[in-house]
Design a protein around this motif. Structure first.
Motif, PDB file in Angstrom:
ATOM      1  N   CYS A  55       0.772  -1.308   0.098  1.00  0.00           N
ATOM      2  CA  CYS A  55       0.003  -0.004   0.028  1.00  0.00           C
ATOM      3  C   CYS A  55       0.952   0.991   0.180  1.00  0.00           C
ATOM      4  O   CYS A  55       0.443   2.234  -0.720  1.00  0.00           O
TER       5      CYS A  55
ATOM      6  N   VAL B   6       2.243   4.316  -3.193  1.00  0.00           N
ATOM      7  CA  VAL B   6       2.335   5.565  -3.077  1.00  0.00           C
ATOM      8  C   VAL B   6       3.647   6.346  -3.430  1.00  0.00           C
ATOM      9  O   VAL B   6       3.781   7.132  -4.185  1.00  0.00           O
TER      10      VAL B   6
ATOM     11  N   VAL C 112     -10.929   2.051  11.002  1.00  0.00           N
ATOM     12  CA  VAL C 112     -10.325   3.224  10.916  1.00  0.00           C
ATOM     13  C   VAL C 112      -8.841   2.749  10.183  1.00  0.00           C
ATOM     14  O   VAL C 112      -8.333   3.752   9.512  1.00  0.00           O
TER      15      VAL C 112
ATOM     16  N   VAL D 206      -9.061   2.452   6.605  1.00  0.00           N
ATOM     17  CA  VAL D 206      -9.223   3.617   5.863  1.00  0.00           C
ATOM     18  C   VAL D 206      -7.865   4.259   5.713  1.00  0.00           C
ATOM     19  O   VAL D 206      -7.265   4.733   4.606  1.00  0.00           O
ATOM     20  N   ILE D 207      -7.070   4.137   6.757  1.00  0.00           N
ATOM     21  CA  ILE D 207      -5.757   4.850   6.923  1.00  0.00           C
ATOM     22  C   ILE D 207      -4.794   3.964   5.758  1.00  0.00           C
ATOM     23  O   ILE D 207      -4.117   4.561   4.867  1.00  0.00           O
TER      24      ILE D 207
ATOM     25  N   ALA E 238      -7.724   3.807   1.987  1.00  0.00           N
ATOM     26  CA  ALA E 238      -8.446   5.288   1.440  1.00  0.00           C
ATOM     27  C   ALA E 238      -7.580   6.147   1.177  1.00  0.00           C
ATOM     28  O   ALA E 238      -7.416   6.951   0.274  1.00  0.00           O
ATOM     29  N   CYS E 239      -6.686   6.564   2.349  1.00  0.00           N
ATOM     30  CA  CYS E 239      -5.718   7.575   2.233  1.00  0.00           C
ATOM     31  C   CYS E 239      -4.661   7.412   1.127  1.00  0.00           C
ATOM     32  O   CYS E 239      -4.452   8.435   0.445  1.00  0.00           O
ATOM     33  N   PRO E 240      -4.029   6.290   1.065  1.00  0.00           N
ATOM     34  CA  PRO E 240      -3.188   6.301   0.084  1.00  0.00           C
ATOM     35  C   PRO E 240      -3.630   6.341  -1.339  1.00  0.00           C
ATOM     36  O   PRO E 240      -3.066   7.017  -2.408  1.00  0.00           O
TER      37      PRO E 240
ATOM     38  N   THR F 261      -6.204   8.179  -2.013  1.00  0.00           N
ATOM     39  CA  THR F 261      -6.400   9.503  -2.103  1.00  0.00           C
ATOM     40  C   THR F 261      -5.448  10.257  -2.652  1.00  0.00           C
ATOM     41  O   THR F 261      -5.065  11.294  -3.546  1.00  0.00           O
ATOM     42  N   LEU F 262      -4.042   9.890  -2.079  1.00  0.00           N
ATOM     43  CA  LEU F 262      -2.750  10.419  -2.452  1.00  0.00           C
ATOM     44  C   LEU F 262      -2.133  10.208  -3.678  1.00  0.00           C
ATOM     45  O   LEU F 262      -1.742  11.298  -4.542  1.00  0.00           O
TER      46      LEU F 262
ATOM     47  N   TYR G 197      -5.783  -1.888  -5.002  1.00  0.00           N
ATOM     48  CA  TYR G 197      -6.827  -1.214  -4.152  1.00  0.00           C
ATOM     49  C   TYR G 197      -8.175  -1.777  -4.230  1.00  0.00           C
ATOM     50  O   TYR G 197      -9.073  -1.421  -3.270  1.00  0.00           O
TER      51      TYR G 197
END
Length: 306
Positions: free
Chosen positions: A112, A116, A200, A203-204, A207-209, A211-212, A251
């Protein structure tokens, strides 16, 4: 709690695909072929990248890391699956299950973060081509690769620690490896709080990767539109397109599986989705980068003596 102690002593029985006994032999053949192709494809990427000097660049350094991760990720589940399907042994000790759970999370979490990092590498190459070599110097590449492993380790330690605090009732896991959602379904007590924490973390981790990566590619797309040469645009889109395809495969299946409530998780459906991200995606990654990349194809033909 007695059931929990039984699980600790006797371990688990992995049901695998025993719901479809008539298909197990077919599954065995196809999975064995896919596993061989995964090992061959990713090993080939690593080998030709080390043999050809043109491929000793930051992009291929990270691609080597991705191929190594895919090799380890597939090997952490597929041999056990092949033994399970063959009917030789469907059991796994509690310690073995937790070790596999930790390893799968470590490798998945590392990938993950690495995806990024690879997006950042493409951003530097496309948006700052004149300063690319000074930005992506060897020390930074090594630091980013190590950071990926550290990030995966942190994710794995956190989630494995949470799972190990849950008392489990029963020994039958309706899956082919020790997966988080299946283990949660064996919980003897209410796990709502732990499920919230794991969501949570998911999501970290997912979802966060994403988004980046999407934000990075928005900047890349803007830079590509400014390139006047059609050949230059094609080259930029070629390397970025390969990475985007890998991101979507990895993903997409992971988010579909883990960003959903435990009570809504279908174990039968989950097993087939898991086959996709543990076997199919690692097998396709070398093909995606080879078929869409002239440098890799050129190095491959050179190694083969063409």
């Amino acid at each position: 709690m007695d059931s929990f102690n039984t699980s600790l002593e006797g371990g688990f029985i992995l049901m695998g695909f025993s719901d479809w006994p008539q298909l197990e032999h077919i599954f065995f053949i196809f999975i064995l072929i896919f596993y061989f192709l995964t090992i061959f494809g990713n090993s080939t990427i690593i080998t030709i990248s080390r043999m050809d000097r043109r491929l000793q660049t930051p992009m291929y350094f990270f691609l080597n890391n991705l191929s190594f991760l895919d090799l380890c990720y597939t090997t952490s589940t597929v041999p056990q699956l092949l033994v399970n399907i063959s009917g030789l042994d469907k059991t796994m000790s509690y310690a073995g299950c937790m070790t596999q759970f930790f390893t799968v999370l470590l490798l998945g979490g590392t990938e993950c973060v690495l995806l990024v990092v690879m997006a950042f590498d493409r951003y530097a190459a496309v948006c700052h081509p004149l300063h690319y070599t000074s930005i992506m110097h060897s020390l930074l590449c090594q630091a980013l690769a190590i950071s990926s492993w550290v990030g995966g380790l942190a994710i794995s330690l956190t989630q494995t620690g949470l799972i190990m605090t849950i008392p489990l009732c029963g020994r039958h896991l309706n899956h082919f490896f020790c997966d988080m959602l299946v283990l949660l379904k064996l919980a003897c007590e209410d796990t709502e709080g732990i499920e919230d924490n794991l969501f949570v973390a998911g999501v970290i981790m997912l979802a966060c990767p994403v988004t980046l990566i999407l934000g990075t590619y928005a900047h890349i797309a803007h830079a590509v539109l400014k390139i006047k040469s059609e050949a230059g645009r094609r080259k930029a889109l070629g390397t970025c397109g390969s990475h985007l395809m890998v991101v979507c495969l990895f993903y997409g299946s992971a988010m579909y599986t883990y960003l959903q409530p435990v009570h809504g998780y279908s174990e039968s459906e989950g097993k087939f989705v898991a086959l996709f991200y543990t076997i199919v995606t690692p097998m396709l990654n070398p093909l995606i980068y080879t078929l869409r990349n002239k440098d890799v194809k050129g190095a491959l033909w050179k190694v083969l003596g063409k």
